[in-house]
Design an enzyme around this catalytic site. Sequence first.
Site, short mmCIF file in Angstrom:
data_model
loop_
_atom_site.label_atom_id
_atom_site.label_comp_id
_atom_site.label_asym_id
_atom_site.label_seq_id
_atom_site.Cartn_x
_atom_site.Cartn_y
_atom_site.Cartn_z
N LYS A 87 -1.54 -2.30 8.22
CA LYS A 87 -2.68 -1.87 9.01
C LYS A 87 -2.90 -2.66 10.58
CE LYS A 87 -5.87 -0.83 5.46
NZ LYS A 87 -7.11 -1.18 4.43
N TYR A 120 -9.87 -11.21 -5.92
CA TYR A 120 -8.73 -11.35 -7.11
C TYR A 120 -8.73 -12.43 -7.62
CZ TYR A 120 -6.48 -7.19 -4.76
OH TYR A 120 -6.47 -6.08 -4.10
N HIS A 129 -3.38 -9.12 4.00
CA HIS A 129 -4.53 -9.19 4.42
C HIS A 129 -4.95 -10.02 5.54
CE1 HIS A 129 -5.99 -8.40 -0.07
NE2 HIS A 129 -5.85 -7.24 0.63
N ARG A 187 -1.33 -2.23 -6.76
CA ARG A 187 -1.47 -3.31 -5.79
C ARG A 187 -2.36 -4.33 -6.39
NH1 ARG A 187 -1.02 -4.56 -0.39
NH2 ARG A 187 -3.09 -5.23 0.80
N ARG A 228 0.72 -1.15 0.24
CA ARG A 228 0.05 0.03 0.06
C ARG A 228 0.66 1.36 -0.09
NH1 ARG A 228 -1.86 -3.35 4.05
NH2 ARG A 228 -4.06 -4.25 3.87
N HIS A 285 -3.10 2.69 -6.16
CA HIS A 285 -3.49 1.37 -5.52
C HIS A 285 -3.74 0.43 -6.63
CE1 HIS A 285 -4.86 -0.58 -1.77
NE2 HIS A 285 -5.92 -0.84 -2.46
#
Length: 309
Positions: free
Chosen positions: A178, A282, A273, A250, A154, A247
């Site tokens: 994150k 995806y 994730h 990514r 990211r 983005h």
Amino acid sequence: MKQWISDFLNYKKNYHNLSSRTIKAYHSDLSLLADYCLNQEVAFPEGIILFINKLNQEDQLKISSLKRKLITYRMFYKYLTSNELIPRNQQFEDTRISYPKQKKMPKTLRISEINHLLSTMYTRVQSNAISAYQRKNCTRDIALLELLISTGIRISEASNINLNDYNLSDNSLLIHGKNSKERLIYLSSTETKQAISSYLNIRKDYRPVDHSLFINKYGTRLSIYGIEDIFSKYLKIANIETTATPHYLRHTFATELLNNGANIREVQELLGHSSIVTTQIYTEVSMERKRHVLNTYNYRNSMIIKTSK
């Protein structure tokens, strides 16, 4: 009702220090509601549910926009009841609205576009037509975009990288993701490693004041907005007409990994994730591409001999 709206907006502006943009959005949402209640001759707050359901059925707004409007209307209702301008309505308070789930397919760039983007940047950094200052920035920008392209991190993660997060001996990079989650990734591309090495050789020319890997002209950490501007700048220089954001890189990274046979669990780990459900979107993009390729290029589709009835 318009006077109530005006008083509510002044209250939010003065006591909650909201931006003019937010106040403008509140005003727009509440004005639409007021017009609807007036035209349909329905009372407030009963008109809220009717109005939201109407917008929901028309299917012209994003679910996020509908939810934002309802949040605004509930805040407005709470303001009015707290100030005893209207009585509480238990039926309205207990009402819950269900929205159809919208599945957003991740947007990607074509490999040819990414190839052209990088080619343009490498040509630019070697050109005698740019100044030393421009060459310095281009060297940094190549390292940055090479990293985004080859790792799928990211832009917030790229911004947060510090010098000591990069281990030159084994080409590993500690990513701060994150929710304070960390993961270790490896630079597999020789070009990406070389680009970062070239940038590190000239990083001191920015007169850095901290230990950020990517820094701006002031010597401080390059922000996500700075990264977005850099990406947009080179799309324009490369004459790539697209509304893509960083983005997209990514999304492209993840999709191409799956296209080339990577396991979904491996992709999940690389992207950072927390849930594999997030990664599974995806696989749908990957299947769409495979379906398109087979429908377009499979020679069997055009053969004359038919065995099926």
